[in-house]
Every structure is written in structure tokens, then in C-alpha cells.
Design a protein around this motif. Structure first.
Motif, mmCIF file in Angstrom:
data_model
loop_
_atom_site.group_PDB
_atom_site.id
_atom_site.type_symbol
_atom_site.label_atom_id
_atom_site.label_comp_id
_atom_site.label_asym_id
_atom_site.label_seq_id
_atom_site.Cartn_x
_atom_site.Cartn_y
_atom_site.Cartn_z
ATOM 1 N N VAL A 199 18.692 2.795 -6.251
ATOM 2 C CA VAL A 199 18.445 3.056 -4.836
ATOM 3 C C VAL A 199 17.040 3.575 -4.586
ATOM 4 C CG1 VAL A 199 20.736 3.414 -3.916
ATOM 5 C CG2 VAL A 199 19.614 5.268 -5.112
ATOM 6 N N ALA A 200 16.404 4.140 -5.588
ATOM 7 C CA ALA A 200 15.052 4.668 -5.371
ATOM 8 C C ALA A 200 14.009 3.552 -5.341
ATOM 9 C CB ALA A 200 14.702 5.675 -6.451
ATOM 10 N N ALA A 201 14.367 2.383 -5.894
ATOM 11 C CA ALA A 201 13.386 1.299 -6.017
ATOM 12 C C ALA A 201 12.764 0.885 -4.680
ATOM 13 C CB ALA A 201 14.012 0.104 -6.727
ATOM 14 N N PRO A 202 13.575 0.701 -3.609
ATOM 15 C CA PRO A 202 12.956 0.295 -2.347
ATOM 16 C C PRO A 202 11.911 1.287 -1.850
ATOM 17 C CG PRO A 202 15.323 0.029 -2.213
ATOM 18 C CD PRO A 202 15.052 0.725 -3.500
ATOM 19 N N PHE A 203 12.141 2.579 -2.112
ATOM 20 C CA PHE A 203 11.197 3.575 -1.605
ATOM 21 C C PHE A 203 9.857 3.466 -2.325
ATOM 22 C CE2 PHE A 203 15.317 5.200 -0.486
ATOM 23 C CZ PHE A 203 15.116 5.570 0.821
ATOM 24 N N ILE A 204 9.945 3.374 -3.663
ATOM 25 C CA ILE A 204 8.704 3.257 -4.422
ATOM 26 C C ILE A 204 7.970 1.976 -4.026
ATOM 27 C CG2 ILE A 204 7.774 3.047 -6.747
ATOM 28 C CD1 ILE A 204 10.165 4.721 -7.672
ATOM 29 N N ALA A 205 8.744 0.883 -3.908
ATOM 30 C CA ALA A 205 8.123 -0.399 -3.568
ATOM 31 C C ALA A 205 7.477 -0.343 -2.191
ATOM 32 C CB ALA A 205 9.163 -1.507 -3.626
ATOM 33 N N ALA A 206 8.157 0.291 -1.231
ATOM 34 C CA ALA A 206 7.605 0.348 0.124
ATOM 35 C C ALA A 206 6.311 1.144 0.137
ATOM 36 C CB ALA A 206 8.624 0.956 1.085
ATOM 37 N N PHE A 207 6.282 2.261 -0.598
ATOM 38 C CA PHE A 207 5.048 3.051 -0.683
ATOM 39 C C PHE A 207 3.911 2.224 -1.271
ATOM 40 C CE2 PHE A 207 7.396 6.944 0.078
ATOM 41 C CZ PHE A 207 6.447 7.693 0.754
ATOM 42 N N ILE A 208 4.222 1.565 -2.381
ATOM 43 C CA ILE A 208 3.171 0.796 -3.038
ATOM 44 C C ILE A 208 2.694 -0.322 -2.124
ATOM 45 C CG2 ILE A 208 2.700 -0.774 -4.957
ATOM 46 C CD1 ILE A 208 4.435 1.011 -6.676
ATOM 47 N N PHE A 209 3.651 -1.008 -1.503
ATOM 48 C CA PHE A 209 3.281 -2.129 -0.630
ATOM 49 C C PHE A 209 2.362 -1.658 0.489
ATOM 50 C CE2 PHE A 209 4.108 -4.505 3.296
ATOM 51 C CZ PHE A 209 3.733 -5.766 2.894
ATOM 52 N N ILE A 210 2.756 -0.586 1.161
ATOM 53 C CA ILE A 210 1.983 -0.149 2.331
ATOM 54 C C ILE A 210 0.616 0.367 1.903
ATOM 55 C CG2 ILE A 210 1.907 1.602 4.150
ATOM 56 C CD1 ILE A 210 4.697 0.923 4.845
ATOM 57 N N LEU A 211 0.570 1.076 0.762
ATOM 58 C CA LEU A 211 -0.739 1.578 0.327
ATOM 59 C C LEU A 211 -1.643 0.442 -0.145
ATOM 60 C CD1 LEU A 211 0.144 4.954 -1.390
ATOM 61 C CD2 LEU A 211 -1.160 4.576 0.690
ATOM 62 N N VAL A 212 -1.075 -0.515 -0.891
ATOM 63 C CA VAL A 212 -1.895 -1.658 -1.326
ATOM 64 C C VAL A 212 -2.434 -2.385 -0.100
ATOM 65 C CG1 VAL A 212 -1.816 -3.964 -2.367
ATOM 66 C CG2 VAL A 212 -0.803 -2.025 -3.557
ATOM 67 N N ARG A 213 -1.550 -2.577 0.888
ATOM 68 C CA ARG A 213 -1.976 -3.323 2.061
ATOM 69 C C ARG A 213 -3.058 -2.565 2.829
ATOM 70 N NH1 ARG A 213 2.147 -4.817 6.753
ATOM 71 N NH2 ARG A 213 1.894 -2.611 7.139
ATOM 72 N N THR A 214 -2.859 -1.263 3.031
ATOM 73 C CA THR A 214 -3.827 -0.559 3.862
ATOM 74 C C THR A 214 -5.180 -0.455 3.163
ATOM 75 O OG1 THR A 214 -4.336 1.461 5.043
ATOM 76 C CG2 THR A 214 -2.843 1.689 3.262
ATOM 77 N N TYR A 215 -5.172 -0.283 1.821
ATOM 78 C CA TYR A 215 -6.458 -0.248 1.131
ATOM 79 C C TYR A 215 -7.090 -1.633 1.053
ATOM 80 C CZ TYR A 215 -6.460 4.656 -0.038
ATOM 81 O OH TYR A 215 -6.510 6.009 0.065
ATOM 82 N N ALA A 216 -6.246 -2.667 0.904
ATOM 83 C CA ALA A 216 -6.788 -4.029 0.875
ATOM 84 C C ALA A 216 -7.423 -4.366 2.223
ATOM 85 C CB ALA A 216 -5.702 -5.034 0.529
ATOM 86 N N VAL A 217 -6.758 -3.960 3.314
ATOM 87 C CA VAL A 217 -7.289 -4.225 4.651
ATOM 88 C C VAL A 217 -8.620 -3.508 4.848
ATOM 89 C CG1 VAL A 217 -6.926 -3.692 7.084
ATOM 90 C CG2 VAL A 217 -5.107 -4.740 5.774
ATOM 91 N N GLU A 218 -8.698 -2.286 4.277
ATOM 92 C CA GLU A 218 -9.914 -1.506 4.469
ATOM 93 C C GLU A 218 -11.059 -2.043 3.606
ATOM 94 O OE1 GLU A 218 -9.294 2.659 3.819
ATOM 95 O OE2 GLU A 218 -11.322 2.848 3.015
ATOM 96 N N LEU A 219 -10.758 -2.355 2.337
ATOM 97 C CA LEU A 219 -11.837 -2.711 1.410
ATOM 98 C C LEU A 219 -12.220 -4.190 1.509
ATOM 99 C CD1 LEU A 219 -10.592 -0.630 -1.632
ATOM 100 C CD2 LEU A 219 -12.418 -0.070 -0.031
ATOM 101 N N PHE A 220 -11.227 -5.039 1.787
ATOM 102 C CA PHE A 220 -11.515 -6.478 1.871
ATOM 103 C C PHE A 220 -10.971 -7.007 3.184
ATOM 104 C CE2 PHE A 220 -10.425 -5.226 -2.443
ATOM 105 C CZ PHE A 220 -11.602 -5.494 -3.114
ATOM 106 N N PRO A 221 -11.592 -6.624 4.309
ATOM 107 C CA PRO A 221 -10.992 -7.007 5.594
ATOM 108 C C PRO A 221 -10.813 -8.506 5.734
ATOM 109 C CG PRO A 221 -13.234 -6.163 5.885
ATOM 110 C CD PRO A 221 -12.847 -5.883 4.475
ATOM 111 N N ASN A 222 -11.603 -9.296 4.993
ATOM 112 C CA ASN A 222 -11.506 -10.742 5.164
ATOM 113 C C ASN A 222 -10.589 -11.418 4.166
ATOM 114 O OD1 ASN A 222 -13.085 -11.606 7.427
ATOM 115 N ND2 ASN A 222 -14.801 -10.663 6.349
ATOM 116 N N SER A 223 -10.173 -10.713 3.142
ATOM 117 C CA SER A 223 -9.329 -11.409 2.159
ATOM 118 C C SER A 223 -8.198 -10.524 1.659
ATOM 119 C CB SER A 223 -10.178 -11.919 1.002
ATOM 120 O OG SER A 223 -11.060 -10.918 0.575
ATOM 121 N N TRP A 224 -7.619 -9.715 2.536
ATOM 122 C CA TRP A 224 -6.545 -8.843 2.079
ATOM 123 C C TRP A 224 -5.284 -9.613 1.747
ATOM 124 C CZ3 TRP A 224 -2.206 -8.494 5.204
ATOM 125 C CH2 TRP A 224 -2.351 -8.968 6.503
ATOM 126 N N GLN A 225 -5.058 -10.745 2.426
ATOM 127 C CA GLN A 225 -3.851 -11.528 2.110
ATOM 128 C C GLN A 225 -3.928 -12.078 0.691
ATOM 129 O OE1 GLN A 225 -2.162 -13.909 5.532
ATOM 130 N NE2 GLN A 225 -4.314 -14.000 6.001
#
Lengths: 314, 441, 299
Positions: A258-284
Motif C-alpha cells: 500500500v505504500a508503493a503508490p505514495f512513493i511513486a506519486a512523490f517521485i512522479f511529481i518531483l521528477v515532473r516538476t524538476y523536468a519542467v523547470e530544467l528542461f521546459p522544452n523537453s520534459w515529456q
């Protein structure tokens, strides 16, 4: 009194640590954590379905209903209590899920995925057409309180985080037991071989039905929390890419714990927000590569990092 | 065997907790790292579409305009009154963020900009949903924020007594009231009007406002059809047939970007535009791209005095030249609007009277109800209690020849007081009651 | 009467486009059991390839229509096939044998990657290649008109469908593919090189997606994100018709196309729902789609 299992004790400790850390973390992190927990609640529902072998591409339906229940309840029914608003969402969602469940439990694989997607997109279409509700622009959520406590200015974020932690902890503890219950185990059996389950005298449709309705309720709570935190709801919540994101997070974490979704959600959101910040043109691109690497090297999700050794032993 | 190697469940949970804490502290470290931003720069967050269908026509031209204008601000090469280096002497530094992902994500990114990256101000937002979601957060975080493009008339009515949030452009009501005035002046005899709008709030609002205005200004006109294709649909064959069967004389469309250009090209080939004239409220963004694809006489708007509608002044002349030199094409209206927002920021900073870096309060109180020079002429922040620009609306007809390129003829302008409801009036009520207090001379 | 004719013609035009988009998707699923989310990106890739090659041709003084069409189809097929080969050999091959759903997410990751790669290659400015569309003119029927280009797309769609049908039903390779569709393990045991067949199928499917994009490019403006928009529509058509069936895809495309045209001409407000409504109602009565076969359950 029921005995607490060790992983439950640790869930509670982790929740407390996270909650207490909100006093020292910067505001943006508190906010992001709340959104991550809200997403994780929805993902827990997706994981429940996944354990039964079903992939929902329409969990956004319930996520959106939870969000709109908060928005509409505050705007038209003058409800400002956060718990009442969340309860309102759960009620509406469970009612709908009980109807849809009758139909959807007949379907498997891609047909289940596409039908859930279709229903979610129909809600999206209705909301886009609802001019009074701001169409695609959505509308703002009223100021809320909890049991008479009105968070002071600057404390909204941490209040929302505590609320999210309490609800998520309750859901996690419940699911931990549920996964070990005969119902939860029957779901896994259905994934493996549903005809045999039927031979054992268990109604697979009943099992799937209950599973589906609980997953819907979790989705609604996640949507309500997102709406309370972000302060805005809009039809994008029901769009299929949002549902796809939840499936993405679910696979990232894996269905092991049950803890897996929480860890995954944290990682996903942090990866996304840093990717958006550092590589605004190629975060996808970054997101896609990360996802491929995880699937390639951690096919059972991030959680397999914690269990891999043990399996090697066994 | 190997009992010691077998992690117990509590150990695993501990490991999980440790991981999450490590992530959290990583975030805090990132926060601490960026907190030491330099004192002699002013950091502005720019939020605009860098991916998806709105990036090509709007987001990227706006980001390119920002690049041009920020460079000129830092070098001090802008014409007067902006010919000082930097803003209030500070070098301007920018962080660009993709606007894609919907309002919830934008609220999150806005908080990250302000609280983690410590930007001093934010300029951005093309999508109305993002504006509506972000504006209360800007007020909560007390951060000076300028919306440069979004067009929803709901923005300020829903934002109670704004202090930090500004919009340096017009809302969609002005586009459509202006369009109705233009039809009344140039084509008083038309009777059959149809529409085609993208199926989302922008399209619905635009069509509503246009219909209401037409009922006031040209009560004889009949609305024969309105098509609502999905956004980014691209192919409009069926919609064009449906419009043809209804034989309109005017086709109003608030479609934008690639959708608008594709519709014009298809309708032109199908002969629909021989039968009817298109009125495109955001058509200016295709001005340099239509070539022969839009028939002569097509009516274009540019959401105000922007892009090809920019009046001749030192700033617009400089901007057109500098933009074209750097990016190879003349600026379209989203570029001009971004330039205008940056000039508003420079105006507010230069005139704040602050020593060094102006505070959010100083910026906000300087821009409130201000009058500043811009690429679109003189801008008065006269609406929404001094938080929104009041500007004239322009419409004109498109003509193209392969020798001289595109040009606009028969341009008419309508003063801001003619096309925008005064403070305290709901836009639709204002139109329905016959534009009270409107000054159209 | 005018409206009925308009619905029929528009429905047919839209259906032919839907079929082109959906054909590659259903071929890949039928043989490989992979629901390829990146199909939309292959479509976009084909559209970009054709739009930029046509744009280049006309910018350099070209005026031969047939060369433009050759460029359009050729560039789209080549780039689609190359991309398909890279995707299959470079990524999917490493994942065979995994869960069907996991493969769906793999293709989703590929979609994300391709979206940004295309943006890096072509930028965000819309591409226009209207010349072939304009050159074929229009046919007038009273107030109604039909573009010649779209009539041609109907033809292309019929030809593609016929070739696919012949290939699957009347050739040796087709027979082998059908044996894989029927039972992969047994065909492998009979000496079929399944891996090679998979590569071939994926490359062909990818090429089909790119052709669909290539022929759409002259009609639309090619911008980032067009691939994501078509993917759900293509899925809906394929699921309605029955996964893995070419006939199913054709019938599904016709039903969805006619339903959409009818709604636009009579009730434009419903257009947003119509595809999902058709799919949901077909699935309620035929849980495996119109031409889908129920698979035997293992006990």
C-alpha cells in the motif's frame, strides 16, 4: 483490540514524520506533498483494480466527481466543511459507481479500459457543455474549514496536508487489511484464473463489483483533496490523459504494497516538476525515458527495490 | 539461511520512509540553493505554452518576444521612455515554464516559481482556466503577477479586490462587441450570420457575446447555424458542409492558431468563403501566414492594437524590427502582448521609487491605474479598479498580392470605452441592456 | 434531402479517414497483442514528413502534382517504417512476453518521447502543405461542395483496405500471420519465425499510421499535439469494430463516421460525445466489439 501489524505501525510513523516535517518544510513542498498524496489516493484505487487484473483508463471520472462535489457543494449548497464536502463527493461517486459497476464488471482487458475511458470522457463532455459551471475554464473552490476550524492565512497548505495525511493513512490501513482479506485475495485469484475462482464457489462479479466501488470512492477522495488544495476545479480532471497519468504512477510504484503508490506519486511529481523547470522544452522526453528505464529494470515497480533481495533469498 | 539478509517488513517500510525523506530533503536543498539568488537581478517567471497546439501560434511567439524585449531591457536599447538599462537598474533574469497540463498543475508550478525559485514577479498565462486558477494564489502569495493574454471576462469579477494581479490586455467581450460594431459599419445589409467555434469556454463565451451584441446592434440579422468542432480537430469537412447548407453571409469564428488557419484554407477550397465572408476575431495571428489561402476581404481582428494592428510609434517600430531581425518573421499579436506585459513591468519598476529591488507592493501600487507607453500606443490601466488595461479594439480586411504581400485595408478602431463594460457591470448584462455608458465616438 | 446527402457524403469522407488512421493500430494489435499508444505519434510523424517535403518541393519551384503526391506518400511511408523499425528493434523487442498492459505503458512512454523529439526536429510553428488539397479543387452539388482531395482520400482508403485484406487473406505471409493471431505458441512450434513476423507487422503498422498522417497533412495545419488528438478516436473505432479485425475497423469507421456526420448536421451540440456514445453502446451489446472474437478462457 486488533493487533497492529508492523507495516501498519510504520505507516503511522511515516505519516507522523511527514506531518511534522510540514512545520519545517517550505510551503511549496507542503503543497506538492498534498497533491502527491491526493494523487496517491486515486492511484490506490487503480492499484486495487490492477490486482484484480483490470486497468482503468477512466479513474479520472471519480477524481473529477470528487473535485466537482467540493466545488459545487461549496458554491450551491453553502457547505464549507471540508469533511462534509469530501463526504458529499464519496456519496455521489459511490452511487454512480454502483450503477456503472453492474455493467463494467462484465468486461476485461482493453474493453474494460476503453469503457471506463468512454464514461470518463462523457462526463468531460457534459462539463465542457455546462456553461454555467464555467465550461473548460472551471471555477474556484470556496474557502473551507474543518469541524469549525478555519485555517488562518498562510496555514491553508499545512492544514490541507494534515487532512490529506489523516485520510490517506486511514485508507492505507484499510487497504492493507483489505489486501489480506479473503475478498482482496479473491481479486488476485481472479487475475490469475477467474474460471477456477468461480469453481471454488466465489462470485467473481460480486468480488469485482465491491472492489470497483471502493476504488471509485478512493478516487473521489483524491479528487476532493486536490480541489481543496489547488482551490480550483475544471473538466480536465476527467480527461483521459489524467487517468493515464494515474495508471502511469500505479505502474511506477507497482502493486506490491500500500505504500508503493505514495512513493511513486512523490517521485512522479518531483521528477515532473524538476523536468519542467530544467528542461521546459523537453520534459515529456525525460518523463518517457524515466518510465522506460523503470519498466526495463524494475518491471514490478519501484516497490520491487525493497523486496528484491528477499525474493532472491526465497 | 541468511535471515539477516532478509529485510523484515518494518525494515522495508523504514527504507521507504527514508527514501521519501531523502526526496523531501533533496527538495529542501534545492530550495536553499536557489534562495541565494543574486541581489542585483530581478527574476521574472514567464509561463507560456511550449508544448501542445497553443505553443506554435501563441506560446512560442510570446516566449520569443520576451527574449527580444528582455535582451533590449538589459542592454538599455529600448526607445524612450524605456531607454534605461535593466528595470530600476536591476538586470532582468527570466525562468520559462511550460503552461501545458491544466490549471491544477499550473497552480503547483506557480507556487514552485514563487516559493522555490524565488521569482520576483510572474508574467504569463494564455489559457483562461489557468488565469482563473492562478489569480487567487497570486493574491495569497502576495506576488506581483501580470496576465498577458488570457481573455476570460470572469477574471476580475471573480477575484475580490485584487491587489497583486494585473491583466495588460483586453478580455474576449471587447473582441466580439468590436466585431459586431465593425459589421454594422461595413456591412449593414447582411441578414444571415453563422458561427464556428472551438468547443470550449473560449468559443462558447465568444459566440454568446457576439450573438448578444448583434441582437443589439443589428437586430435584423438572423443566426442560421453555429458549429462547435473540438479543439485541435484540424479537419472541418463536415462542419463546412453543414455551414454551406445554411447559406450564411457572414461566418463568425473565434477559432485560433492552427485550427483557424486550417478552417480558412479548407473553407476557401470548398467554396464556402466565396459564398460568405469570414470574420476571425483572432485572425491576425495568421496575417503573415495565410498568403493566398484567405480570400481578399476576410475580416481579421487582433484582440486589440497588437501585431499587424500596432499603431506607428517608436516602440512598435523598434519592436517590429528587433523581433523580425531576431526571429525571422514579423511579430503577431501574442508577441506584442508579451512585449506590452514586460513594458508594464519595466514601467512599474522604474517608477516605483524603490531603492534597488522594488517590492511586490511597490510594483502593484505603481501599475495600478497607471498610464504607460507601449507597443500598442498609450495604455491606461482603467478597468477592474486599475488592474486591467482599457484599449481600443481594431478590425480590418485582409488583402494579399504575391508582389506586395499581405495588407490590412478598411481598418476601423473602437475606443476602449465603446467595447468594454465599465467597472461593476457584468459583461453579458451590459450588452443585453444596450451598452450603458458606452462611448463610441 | 440535402441534409441526408450531406450526411452520407461527409460520413463517408470521415469514415475513410478514420479507417486509414485505425488500420495500422488494428493490424499491430491483431498480430502482436500490443495496443500501440504511439500510433498517434507515428501519424504525426507522417504528417510532418509529408508537410515539410511538400512545402520544400513547392518552395523550390515545383509544380507537378504527381511529384507532390509521390513525395507525400513516399516520405511518410519511409519515415514511418524507419521509426517503426527503431521502436520495435530498440525498445519493444526488449519487452516481449511482458504483460499486455505493461506494453501499453511502454508505448505511452514512446509517445511522450516522440512528441518531444518531433518538437525538437520541426519546432512548434504550424506547417501548411495546402497545395495538393487546393490543386484538386472541388465538385459542386448546388450549395454543397465536396473537395476533390477528400474524394481521393476515400480512394486511398479503399485501396489500402483492399491491399491489407488481400495480404492477410490471400498470401502465404498472411496465412502465417493468421496462424500467429490464432495461436502464437503452436505456430512457433511449427517453425514460424514469430520475431521476424512481429518486426514486419510493426513496421507495416507504423507505415500505415504514417500514411494516414501523410494524407491528412495537406488538409490540416500540422502542429505539435495532433497525434495525441487522434489516438483516442482511433482506439474507439478499433474497439467498436473488434480488435484485430480489418473488416471490423472498416465497419467501425463507417458507423462512427456516419454517426458523427449526422450529429454535426442535425445536433452539433452532441458532437463531443458521439464517438464515445457509439463505442459504449456497441460494447454493451457486443462486449468484444462488432467483429471481435471472444477468446476461450483457460481453466
Amino acid at each position: 483490540m486488533m493487533h497492529l501489524q508492523k507495516s501498519e505501525v510504520l505507516l503511522i510513523v511515516a505519516a507522523l514524520v511527514l506531518g511534522l516535517s510540514s512545520f519545517i518544510s517550505p510551503d511549496w513542498l507542503v503543497f506538492t506533498s498534498t497533491l502527491a498524496i491526493a494523487a496517491a489516493l486515486v492511484v490506490m484505487g487503480v492499484v486495487m483494480l490492477m490486482r484484480a487484473g483490470l486497468i482503468s483508463f477512466g479513474q479520472g471520472l471519480f477524481y473529477c466527481m470528487g473535485g466537482y462535489a467540493v466545488g459545487l457543494g461549496g458554491r450551491f449548497l453553502d457547505v464549507t466543511d471540508a469533511l462534509a464536502l469530501i463526504g458529499l463527493g464519496v456519496l455521489a461517486t459511490v452511487a454512480l459507481a454502483m450503477v456503472l459497476g453492474l455493467l463494467l464488471t462484465r468486461y476485461r482487458e482493453i474493453f474494460f479500459a476503453m469503457l471506463t475511458l468512454a464514461f470518463s470522457m462523457i462526463l468531460y463532455g457534459i462539463l465542457v457543455k455546462s456553461h454555467g459551471l464555467g465550461s473548460t475554464d472551471g471555477f474556484g473552490v470556496v474557502d473551507w474549514s474543518i469541524l469549525g476550524y478555519q485555517p488562518a492565512q498562510g496555514h491553508e497548505s499545512s492544514t490541507a496536508l494534515w487532512l490529506a495525511i489523516v485520510l490517506a493513512l486511514a485508507a492505507a490501513l484499510f487497504l492493507n487489511r483489505y489486501f489480506q482479506s479473503s475478498l482482496g485475495l479473491a481479486c488476485e485469484a481472479i487475475r490469475e484464473n477467474e474460471v477456477r475462482v468461480e469453481y471454488m464457489g466465489i462470485s467473481r462479479r460480486q468480488v469485482l463489483y465491491i472492489n470497483y466501488v471502493i476504488a471509485a470512492a478512493l478516487g473521489s477522495i483524491g479528487g476532493s483533496l486536490t480541489a481543496l488544495t489547488a482551490g480550483h476545479v475544471d473538466p480536465t480532471m476527467a480527461y483521459w490523459t489524467i487517468s493515464g497519468e494515474f495508471v502511469f504512477i500505479a505502474l511506477l510504484g507497482g502493486t506490491g504494497h500500500v505504500a508503493a503508490p505514495f512513493i511513486a506519486a512523490f517521485i512522479f511529481i518531483l521528477v515532473r516538476t524538476y523536468a519542467v523547470e530544467l528542461f521546459p522544452n523537453s520534459w515529456q522526453l525525460i518523463l518517457g525515458v524515466v518510465l522506460l528505464l523503470i519498466i526495463l529494470f524494475l518491471p514490478k515497480g519501484i516497490w520491487s527495490l525493497f523486496t528484491r533481495k528477499r525474493r532472491a533469498e526465497a | 539461511m541468511g535471515h539477516s539478509l532478509q529485510p523484515k517488513s518494518w525494515q522495508r517500510t523504514l527504507l521507504g520512509t527514508a527514501t521519501s525523506l531523502a526526496i523531501a530533503s533533496g527538495g529542501i536543498l534545492g530550495f536553499a540553493g536557489s534562495a541565494s539568488a543574486q541581489e542585483d537581478t530581478f527574476k521574472v517567471g514567464l509561463v507560456t505554452f511550449l508544448s501542445g497546439g497553443a505553443s506554435g501560434p501563441f506560446g512560442v511567439p510570446a516566449a520569443q518576444a520576451a527574449e527580444t524585449v528582455i535582451k533590449a531591457i538589459n542592454e538599455g536599447t529600448l526607445p524612450a521612455p524605456y531607454n534605461t538599462k535593466g528595470i530600476n537598474g536591476l538586470q532582468l533574469e527570466s525562468v520559462v515554464i511550460d503552461e501545458a497540463g491544466g490549471p491544477t498543475k499550473q497552480v503547483e508550478e506557480y507556487r514552485n516559481l514563487v516559493q522555490r525559485q524565488n521569482v520576483d514577479a510572474v508574467i504569463g498565462y494564455i489559457s483562461s482556466g489557468d488565469c482563473l486558477a492562478v489569480s487567487p494564489v497570486a493574491e495569497e502569495l502576495k506576488t506581483f503577477t501580470i496576465a498577458f493574454d488570457c481573455g476570460t471576462p470572469r477574471l476580475f469579477p471573480e477575484l475580490e479586490s485584487p491587489k497583486y494581479f494585473f491583466r495588460t490586455g483586453l478580455d474576449a467581450t471587447a473582441d466580439n462587441v468590436g466585431a459586431a460594431h465593425y459589421l454594422k459599419e461595413t456591412r449593414p445589409d447582411i441578414t444571415r450570420v453563422a458561427g464556428i467555434q472551438q468547443n470550449y469556454a473560449w468559443g462558447q463565451d465568444s459566440w454568446n457575446d457576439f450573438q448578444l451584441s448583434m441582437k443589439q446592434l443589428m437586430p435584423g440579422a438572423e443566426f442560421v447555424d453555429n458549429q462547435t468542432p473540438q479543439i485541435f480537430q484540424g479537419s472541418y469537412g463536415t462542419e463546412i458542409s453543414a455551414l454551406q447548407t445554411n447559406r450564411p453571409e457572414i461566418i463568425h469564428s473565434s477559432m485560433w492558431g492552427g485550427d483557424m488557419e486550417a478552417f480558412v484554407a479548407q473553407a476557401n477550397v470548398r467554396g464556402l468563403l466565396d459564398q460568405a465572408t469570414a470574420l476571425l476575431t483572432t485572425g491576425e495571428s495568421g496575417f503573415n501566414r495565410f498568403k493566398g489561402q484567405a480570400p481578399d476581404g476576410t475580416i481579421l481582428g487582433g484582440r486589440g492594437p497588437f501585431g499587424a494592428f500596432m499603431p506607428d510609434n517608436d516602440l512598435s517600430e523598434w519592436f517590429s524590427k528587433a523581433y523580425e531581425a531576431q526571429h525571422g518573421v514579423p511579430p503577431s499579436y501574442p508577441s506584442s502582448k508579451m512585449a506590452q506585459a514586460l513594458l508594464a513591468l519595466k514601467y512599474a519598476a522604474d517608477n516605483s521609487g524603490a531603492e534597488g529591488k522594488p517590492s511586490d507592493e511597490q510594483l502593484a501600487s505603481t501599475l495600478k491605474s497607471a498610464t504607460f507607453e507601449s507597443v500598442s500606443g498609450t495604455v491606461r490601466m482603467a478597468l477592474a479598479d486599475g488592474h486591467q488595461a482599457l484599449q481600443p479594439m481594431y478590425y480590418g480586411e485582409y488583402y494579399y498580392s504575391s508582389e506586395t504581400g499581405p495588407e490590412l485595408r478598411n481598418i476601423r478602431s473602437y475606443s476602449g470605452a465603446c467595447v468594454s463594460p465599465p467597472d461593476g457591470h457584468d459583461a453579458q448584462e451590459w450588452i443585453k441592456s444596450g451598452f450603458p455608458q458606452a462611448d463610441c465616438n | 434531402m440535402l441534409t441526408i446527402w450531406a450526411i452520407l457524403i461527409d460520413g463517408l469522407i470521415y469514415a475513410s479517414w478514420l479507417f486509414l488512421v485505425a488500420a495500422g493500430l488494428t493490424v499491430i494489435y491483431g498480430v502482436m497483442r500490443i495496443l500501440n499508444m504511439a500510433h498517434g505519434s507515428l501519424y504525426a510523424l507522417g504528417a510532418y514528413a509529408s508537410a515539410s517535403s511538400i512545402g520544400w518541393y513547392y518552395a523550390n519551384g515545383g509544380d507537378q502534382l504527381w511529384i507532390a503526391f509521390a513525395l507525400l506518400a513516399g516520405c511518410a511511408i519511409v519515415i514511418g517504417a524507419i521509426a517503426g523499425l527503431i521502436m520495435e528493434r530498440g525498445v519493444l523487442r526488449l519487452m516481449y512476453g511482458r504483460d499486455e498492459v505493461l506494453m501499453l505503458i511502454v508505448t505511452f512512454a514512446l509517445l511522450l518521447i516522440l512528441e518531444d523529439l518531433m518538437k525538437l526536429a520541426w519546432g512548434t510553428t504550424p506547417y501548411f502543405a495546402y497545395q495538393p488539397y487546393a490543386a484538386l479543387g472541388r465538385f459542386n452539388f448546388g450549395v454543397l461542395s465536396v473537395s476533390g482531395y477528400q474524394i481521393m482520400v476515400i480512394g486511398v482508403s479503399v485501396v489500402v483496405g483492399a491491399i491489407l485484406w488481400f495480404w492477410l487473406e490471400r498470401t502465404r505471409t498472411g496465412k502465417i500471420l493468421r496462424s500467429i493471431i490464432h495461436d502464437r505458441e503452436v505456430s512457433e512450434a511449427m517453425g514460424v519465425n514469430v520475431r521476424r513476423m512481429f518486426t514486419m507487422t510493426f513496421v507495416i503498422g507504423a507505415g500505415l499510421g504514417a500514411i494516414a498522417g501523410g494524407f491528412t497533412a495537406p488538409i490540416i495545419s500540422v502542429v505539435p499535439g495532433i497525434g495525441v488528438e487522434v489516438i483516442v478516436v482511433a482506439f474507439a473505432v478499433v474497439v467498436t469494430g473488434g480488435l484485430g479485425s480489418i473488416t471490423g475497423a472498416a465497419i467501425g469507421a463507417l458507423i462512427v463516421g456516419l454517426a458523427r456526420a449526422a450529429s454535426i448536421h442535425t445536433m452539433p451540440q452532441l458532437e463531443l460525445f458521439i464517438i464515445y456514445a457509439v463505442m459504449a453502446s456497441v460494447l454493451i451489446f457486443r462486449p468484444n466489439g462488432l467483429f471481435g472474437q471472444a477468446t476461450a478462457r483457460k481453466i
